[in-house]
Design an enzyme around this catalytic site. Sequence first.
Site, mmCIF file in Angstrom:
data_model
loop_
_atom_site.group_PDB
_atom_site.id
_atom_site.type_symbol
_atom_site.label_atom_id
_atom_site.label_comp_id
_atom_site.label_asym_id
_atom_site.label_seq_id
_atom_site.Cartn_x
_atom_site.Cartn_y
_atom_site.Cartn_z
ATOM 1 N N PRO A 43 0.639 -1.202 0.043
ATOM 2 C CA PRO A 43 -0.054 -0.003 -0.022
ATOM 3 C C PRO A 43 0.663 1.275 0.031
ATOM 4 O O PRO A 43 0.300 2.473 -0.138
ATOM 5 C CB PRO A 43 -0.895 -0.213 1.233
ATOM 6 C CG PRO A 43 -0.175 -1.289 2.179
ATOM 7 C CD PRO A 43 0.714 -2.012 1.321
ATOM 8 N N GLU A 94 2.156 -5.283 7.250
ATOM 9 C CA GLU A 94 2.998 -4.571 8.065
ATOM 10 C C GLU A 94 4.337 -4.258 7.192
ATOM 11 O O GLU A 94 4.939 -3.213 7.490
ATOM 12 C CB GLU A 94 3.418 -5.148 9.400
ATOM 13 C CG GLU A 94 2.264 -5.061 10.422
ATOM 14 C CD GLU A 94 1.322 -6.313 10.198
ATOM 15 O OE1 GLU A 94 1.084 -6.943 9.290
ATOM 16 O OE2 GLU A 94 0.324 -6.557 11.028
ATOM 17 N N ASP A 148 -10.238 -0.843 -25.236
ATOM 18 C CA ASP A 148 -10.888 -0.943 -23.643
ATOM 19 C C ASP A 148 -10.798 0.422 -23.131
ATOM 20 O O ASP A 148 -10.207 1.391 -23.500
ATOM 21 C CB ASP A 148 -9.929 -1.768 -23.130
ATOM 22 C CG ASP A 148 -9.966 -3.098 -23.114
ATOM 23 O OD1 ASP A 148 -11.278 -3.709 -23.504
ATOM 24 O OD2 ASP A 148 -9.121 -4.008 -22.823
HETATM 25 C C1 J9Q Z 1 0.538 -5.921 0.389
HETATM 26 N N1 J9Q Z 1 -2.659 -3.585 1.541
HETATM 27 O O1 J9Q Z 1 -2.662 -2.799 -1.057
HETATM 28 C C2 J9Q Z 1 -3.024 -2.001 -2.169
HETATM 29 N N2 J9Q Z 1 -2.191 -2.437 -3.041
HETATM 30 C C3 J9Q Z 1 -1.306 -3.637 -2.617
HETATM 31 C C4 J9Q Z 1 -1.787 -3.509 -1.320
HETATM 32 C C5 J9Q Z 1 -1.176 -4.506 -0.318
HETATM 33 C C6 J9Q Z 1 -1.676 -4.532 1.104
HETATM 34 C C7 J9Q Z 1 -1.159 -5.258 2.106
HETATM 35 C C8 J9Q Z 1 -0.112 -6.206 1.755
HETATM 36 C C9 J9Q Z 1 0.034 -5.045 -0.576
#
Ligand code: J9Q
Length: 250
Positions: A91, A118, A171
């Site tokens: 994230p 984490e 698309d």
């Molecule tokens: C690995 N939330 O969230 C949005 N894109 C990737 C992720 C993510 C997450 C938790 C762990 C990737």
Amino acid sequence: MSLAIDVVTIFPGMIAPPVEGGIVGRAVEAGLVRIAAHDLREHTDDKHRTADDAPFGGGPGMVMKAEPFFRAVEAIGGAPTERRAVVLLSPRGTPFNQDRAARYATLDRLVLLCGRYEGIDERVREGLAAEEVSVGDFVLTGGEVAALAVIEATVRLLPGALGDETSAGADSFSDGILDFPHYTRPAVVRGRAVPDVLLSGDHGRIRRWRRKEALRATRERRPELLRNARLSPEDADLLSEIEREDKVLA
Ligand code: J9Q
């Protein structure tokens, strides 16, 4: 040359069944792409196969250890000359989008690293020159579902993946804006009629209406996309019409 996708994960079983069906499964069978899921725990070194540890500096949660990721990527190997990207799903990453999918579709190898929420020891990103990529602003437990999104978006752009009927170029997002609204039979559903223009048979008017509604949806829902969209002079006219309509309604 075809694309190889390698996914490094503590849950290889989350990757296998989804990539067996649909467009991706067909692309694998056609030899357009090879997809392998690698169990990170195979590259741990203690009897409990420990893949995570407490964060330096304290705090809640666990951090994925660096060394198993380095070993897993070394075991994947690959020719020194191949065009490769290592992608860490997180994230904290830069947003995944269609332009990035198109770039991945040109590579020889795509290595996807899945961590838990984490995070992964930062030295993995540095040491493997990984691109940290996010598929959206929401919390997942791990990167596996995000990796599947990257796989699907990339594989469907490989030449031949969609078959002859459809082209990825037609698309939504191919020109950076949202798609127009769609309708099918019957012409009236629960008292709601299809827009007249779509029944007119006037292909010029239909094309212009669709373009206008695509621009309207983008302006209302994702205005930031209009900044970078590939817009024609006609698009500028249609946006002016939309703005005038908005003022009348306001
Ligand atoms: C690995 N939330 O969230 C949005 N894109 C990737 C992720 C993510 C997450 C938790 C762990 C990737």
